[in-house]
Design a protein around this motif. Sequence first.
Motif, PDB file in Angstrom:
ATOM      1  N   UNK A   1     -31.476  34.102 -46.338  1.00 28.27           N
ATOM      2  CA  UNK A   1     -30.634  32.943 -46.051  1.00 28.27           C
ATOM      3  C   UNK A   1     -31.535  31.726 -45.944  1.00 28.27           C
ATOM      4  N   UNK A   2     -31.212  30.707 -46.693  1.00 23.31           N
ATOM      5  CA  UNK A   2     -32.030  29.512 -46.690  1.00 23.31           C
ATOM      6  C   UNK A   2     -31.302  28.383 -45.986  1.00 23.31           C
ATOM      7  N   UNK A   3     -32.008  27.750 -45.061  1.00 23.43           N
ATOM      8  CA  UNK A   3     -31.465  26.610 -44.353  1.00 23.43           C
ATOM      9  C   UNK A   3     -31.924  25.360 -45.102  1.00 23.43           C
ATOM     10  N   UNK A   4     -30.995  24.499 -45.465  1.00 19.61           N
ATOM     11  CA  UNK A   4     -31.404  23.276 -46.150  1.00 19.61           C
ATOM     12  C   UNK A   4     -32.361  22.453 -45.273  1.00 19.61           C
ATOM     13  N   UNK A   5     -33.368  21.886 -45.899  1.00 14.84           N
ATOM     14  CA  UNK A   5     -34.379  21.139 -45.168  1.00 14.84           C
ATOM     15  C   UNK A   5     -33.757  19.956 -44.426  1.00 14.84           C
TER      16      UNK A   5
ATOM     17  N   UNK B   1     -31.636  18.719 -37.027  1.00 13.93           N
ATOM     18  CA  UNK B   1     -31.677  19.389 -35.733  1.00 13.93           C
ATOM     19  C   UNK B   1     -32.951  19.071 -34.958  1.00 13.93           C
ATOM     20  N   UNK B   2     -34.082  19.002 -35.641  1.00 14.49           N
ATOM     21  CA  UNK B   2     -35.335  18.682 -34.957  1.00 14.49           C
ATOM     22  C   UNK B   2     -35.285  17.264 -34.392  1.00 14.49           C
ATOM     23  N   UNK B   3     -34.811  16.325 -35.181  1.00 11.28           N
ATOM     24  CA  UNK B   3     -34.679  14.947 -34.693  1.00 11.28           C
ATOM     25  C   UNK B   3     -33.702  14.901 -33.525  1.00 11.28           C
ATOM     26  N   UNK B   4     -32.608  15.628 -33.622  1.00 11.43           N
ATOM     27  CA  UNK B   4     -31.628  15.667 -32.534  1.00 11.43           C
ATOM     28  C   UNK B   4     -32.203  16.217 -31.250  1.00 11.43           C
ATOM     29  N   UNK B   5     -33.000  17.253 -31.346  1.00 12.41           N
ATOM     30  CA  UNK B   5     -33.614  17.836 -30.152  1.00 12.41           C
ATOM     31  C   UNK B   5     -34.592  16.853 -29.524  1.00 12.41           C
ATOM     32  N   UNK B   6     -35.401  16.194 -30.350  1.00  6.48           N
ATOM     33  CA  UNK B   6     -36.369  15.223 -29.836  1.00  6.48           C
ATOM     34  C   UNK B   6     -35.648  14.077 -29.129  1.00  6.48           C
ATOM     35  N   UNK B   7     -34.591  13.564 -29.711  1.00  8.47           N
ATOM     36  CA  UNK B   7     -33.862  12.452 -29.108  1.00  8.47           C
ATOM     37  C   UNK B   7     -33.147  12.897 -27.838  1.00  8.47           C
TER      38      UNK B   7
END
Length: 58
Positions: free
Chosen positions: A5-9, A15-21
């Motif tokens: 299963x591939x997660x689109x980049x 999600x990474x930006x959302x977690x940081x914010x």
Amino acid sequence: MRTRAQVPIVALVWLVVGIVIAVSKTYEVHNGSQVVTFILAVILWPIPLLGGTITVQF
């Protein structure tokens, strides 16, 4: 043959930006409503970034 299963980049970066914010805006995770609020803040990160707030209470 196994398929991975591939997660689109773009989704991963979103999600990474959302977690940081969400962490930088001090969304805490101590009870159920705060967990839901944190998850929504991660998914809808442009709102906290622009100064809005996301709050779920139950």
